[in-house]
Design an enzyme around this catalytic site. Structure first.
Site, PDB file in Angstrom:
ATOM      1  N   GLY A 104      -6.385 -31.078   7.044  1.00 38.21           N
ATOM      2  CA  GLY A 104      -5.650 -30.574   8.202  1.00 38.21           C
ATOM      3  C   GLY A 104      -4.168 -30.860   8.031  1.00 38.21           C
ATOM      4  O   GLY A 104      -3.721 -31.192   6.922  1.00 38.21           O
ATOM      5  N   LYS A 487      -9.810  -8.138  -4.182  1.00 33.95           N
ATOM      6  CA  LYS A 487     -10.739  -8.830  -5.093  1.00 33.95           C
ATOM      7  C   LYS A 487     -10.125  -8.945  -6.486  1.00 33.95           C
ATOM      8  O   LYS A 487     -10.171  -9.986  -7.112  1.00 33.95           O
ATOM      9  CB  LYS A 487     -12.042  -8.031  -5.129  1.00 33.95           C
ATOM     10  CG  LYS A 487     -13.309  -8.774  -5.314  1.00 33.95           C
ATOM     11  CD  LYS A 487     -13.558  -9.894  -4.345  1.00 33.95           C
ATOM     12  CE  LYS A 487     -13.163  -9.637  -2.927  1.00 33.95           C
ATOM     13  NZ  LYS A 487     -13.110 -10.763  -2.043  1.00 33.95           N
ATOM     14  N   HIS A 506       5.177   8.374  -0.664  1.00 32.71           N
ATOM     15  CA  HIS A 506       6.305   7.957   0.169  1.00 32.71           C
ATOM     16  C   HIS A 506       6.954   6.692  -0.384  1.00 32.71           C
ATOM     17  O   HIS A 506       7.550   5.924   0.382  1.00 32.71           O
ATOM     18  CB  HIS A 506       5.847   7.773   1.616  1.00 32.71           C
ATOM     19  CG  HIS A 506       5.385   9.049   2.241  1.00 32.71           C
ATOM     20  ND1 HIS A 506       6.243  10.089   2.526  1.00 32.71           N
ATOM     21  CD2 HIS A 506       4.148   9.489   2.574  1.00 32.71           C
ATOM     22  CE1 HIS A 506       5.553  11.104   3.034  1.00 32.71           C
ATOM     23  NE2 HIS A 506       4.281  10.771   3.065  1.00 32.71           N
TER      24      HIS A 506
END
Ligand code: G6P
Length: 610
Positions: A104, A487, A506
């Site tokens: 954490g 992936k 584009h």
């Protein structure tokens, strides 16, 4: 992401800890370490790099036969401070009395560090975690001598951020402390001792009886008992969970890599996910709590799960005519999203622990959204907090690159879309029955794709030196292209982008050079003519095209340089079958490059930090 293990009991502690750490390797890490008590003193061994380095260092320390009965261990995925021996966990207090492992982020660690420095503490690492060791020691010395649990609780009250913690004290060889807030931690109940771990698979070699810790709970783990307390220090009594997965489910079973094993499990996993929610040809979903009316659907997830959400958006909008927004969890939670009690929020997560996804779910709930989670891991934080859960039946997914979890998420999301369509009278029960039959035919189709894997293998062998690979598709094929491209990037480290067929021109078409590989899923007959034009545009700039085609899109073969033929899957369900060759492609590209397929650099399986 970081992994924690701990054990107290009569078995040799070091092998137990190393077995647990090995089972956590899949989460992604860059250093590992353990702490244990030997003759009243804490000993630490920690190393940058793979677990093998730690094992070598331990072997050199010649500890076999030593009376070690308690220890904690950690795999670190660097956030604060580079991967190094010093920054690895466990961290020690200045006098060596307290050792801490942590998963954490302690958000106020700079303030705490300043305070501790003023008290005379010296720091040896750049981590946020080290403050915890010093704080516990300070409280243990000053405020509650002899009471480790109280010292930990005083410390927790000062921490901001997220943590799963294991705390060891040299004076207390008969116990260690575990605590969690917003980072996962489970307790394993064994015959000859007790364990903690960041996730259930890490415990499977030891026990299948598990207590899942809730946020802000603290546990005292002893050899013969486990005491659990809530945030107010009141004892908590909780029935242990009997985990159904057996330990072989988390082993390679003859495959070279977990990823390959997991791809080959897709037919089984998809079938199980479907049959779990279908009875006698009709839907049999858990109570979902749809709002009335359903004004909009909001899908929130990260990574591969987000890509499953992109497929679901198209399917739900097409079948149910309800607007669907798909959001990346880390964006959703901070963008002041518009939702109300007529919004169905679908949270998708394999692990059920992704911090951003969990926080986004809480945010959505606080804004009145109805929450439904599509989750793989039973007992995970998201599964426990969501109002309703649709479980996927992928079983443990160990490879960092998600494969069977994606397939099963799609399977569950199709069922959900059918259910909503029926509820909104957009489909009759008979029409849903037909769709279910079509879905039930999918696992056999994935099997037939797997049987042709050698074609993909050959194709990858010819292209693994590519610098850049594009994926292009329209509609569902675009959603699939996003996942296929991710992936490839994850495990082959080849630059890749996925583009909607009409959008490449584009800007991105500037990157197409003679020989650039462009892979096109072509499974949507209604969009085929447009895609053929888009393929011609890139071919005119020298691109090489691999088409992944269904028979109904066969005419596109003329514009492709190579073709992989899929079984005759209906266009609506095509992503479920078309994803498998793209996963195999990524696998073989990585393998050809000699990379660590299951544990790609920089990535973590379960992302428990923001
Ligand atoms: C990590 C994993 C991805 C996964 C994502 C979301 O980034 O490497 O494979 O898709 O987290 O994970 P979740 O467990 O919430 O599906």
């Amino acid at each position: 992401m970081c992994g924690i293990v701990g054990y107290i009991g009569s078995r040799p502690v070091l092998p137990v800890l190393l077995d647990g750490l090995a089972r956590l390797e899949y989460r992604g890490y860059d250093s590992a370490g353990i702490a244990f008590i030997l003759r009243g003193q804490i000993r630490i061994c920690k190393k940058k790099g793979r677990l093998a380095q730690l094992e070598q260092a331990l072997a050199a320390a010649d500890l076999a036969g030593e009376p070690i009965r308690v220890g904690i261990g950690h795999t670190r995925w660097a956030t604060h401070g580079a991967p190094s021996d010093e920054n690895s966990h466990p961290h020690l207090s200045a006098n060596g009395r307290i050792a801490v492992v942590h998963n954490g982020i302690i958000e106020n660690y700079i303030d705490l560090k300043r305070y501790l420095c003023a008290q005379g503490c010296c720091f040896h690492s750049e981590t946020d975690t080290e403050v915890v060791a010093h704080l516990v020691d300070l409280h243990y010395e000053r405020d509650c001598p002899g009471d480790l649990m109280a010292a930990v609780c005083l410390t927790l009250a000062e921490l901001e951020g997220s943590y799963a913690l294991g705390v060891l004290c040299a004076d207390q060889p008969d116990r260690f402390i575990a605590a969690r807030k917003d980072s996962p931690l489970v307790i394993g109940l064994g015959e000859d001792g007790h364990f903690i771990a960041s996730d259930i698979p890490a415990l499977l070699g030891q026990t299948r009886r598990v207590l899942i810790m809730e946020d802000r709970e603290v546990a005292v783990i002893e050899r013969q008992r486990v005491q659990l307390f809530d945030a107010l220090g009141r004892p908590v009594c909780r029935e242990p969970l009997q985990v159904q997965w057996d330990s072989t489910a988390a082993e390679k079973g003859g495959y070279k890599h977990f990823m390959m094993k997991e791809i080959f499990e897709e037919p089984r996993a998809v079938r199980d996910t479907l049959t779990r929610h279908i009875r006698r040809g009709a839907l049999d979903l858990p109570a979902i709590g749809w709002p009335r009316p359903v004004r909009q659907v909001c899908i929130v997830a990260c990574g591969t799960a987000y890509h499953a959400g992109m497929v679901a958006k198209i399917v739900i909008e097409q079948l149910c005519r309800v607007p669907v927004v798909v959001d990346i969890a880390s964006e959703f939670r901070y963008r002041d999203p518009i939702l109300d009690d007529e919004t169905m929020v679908i949270i998708i997560s394999q692990s059920g622990e992704t911090l951003d996804t969990l926080a986004a779910m809480r945010e959505a709930r606080s804004r009145g959204g109805h929450i439904l989670a599509v989750v793989n891991v039973v007992g995970s934080s998201i599964a426990r907090e969501a109002a309703a859960v649709l479980f996927t039946a992928a079983g443990p997914e160990i490879a960092v690159a998600s494969t069977k979890a994606y397939s099963t998420q799609l399977a569950a999301l199709y069922l959900l879309a059918f259910s909503l369509a029926q509820r909104l009278n957009r489909m009759t029960a008979a029409e849903v029955g037909e769709k279910i039959d079509a879905l039930l035919a999918v696992p056999a189709m994935i099997d037939s794709v797997l049987a042709s894997q050698a074609e993909i293998q050959r194709f990858a062998a010819a292209h693994f030196n590519a610098h850049s690979i594009f994926f292009m598709g329209r509609g569902l094929d675009y959603a699939l292209a996003m996942e296929a491209s991710l992936k490839l990037k994850e495990i082959s480290y080849i630059h890749s982008e996925a583009y909607a067929g009409g959008e490449l021109k584009h800007g991105t078409i500037a990157l197409i050079e003679p020989g650039t590989l462009v892979i096109c899923p072509l499974t949507q007959p209604a969009l085929l003519d447009k895609m053929i034009s888009n393929i011609r545009e890139v071919k005119a700039r020298g691109a090489l095209i691999l088409g992944i085609l269904t028979p109904s899109c066969r005419k596109a073969a003329d514009v492709c340089d190579a073709v992989f033929m899929l079984p005759d899957v209906p266009p609506l369900l095509a992503p479920l079958v078309a994803v498998t060759p793209t996963q195999l492609f990524a696998y073989y590209m990585s393998l050809n490059k000699g990379l660590d397929v299951d544990k790609p650099r920089n990535l973590a399986k379960s992302v428990t930090v923001e």
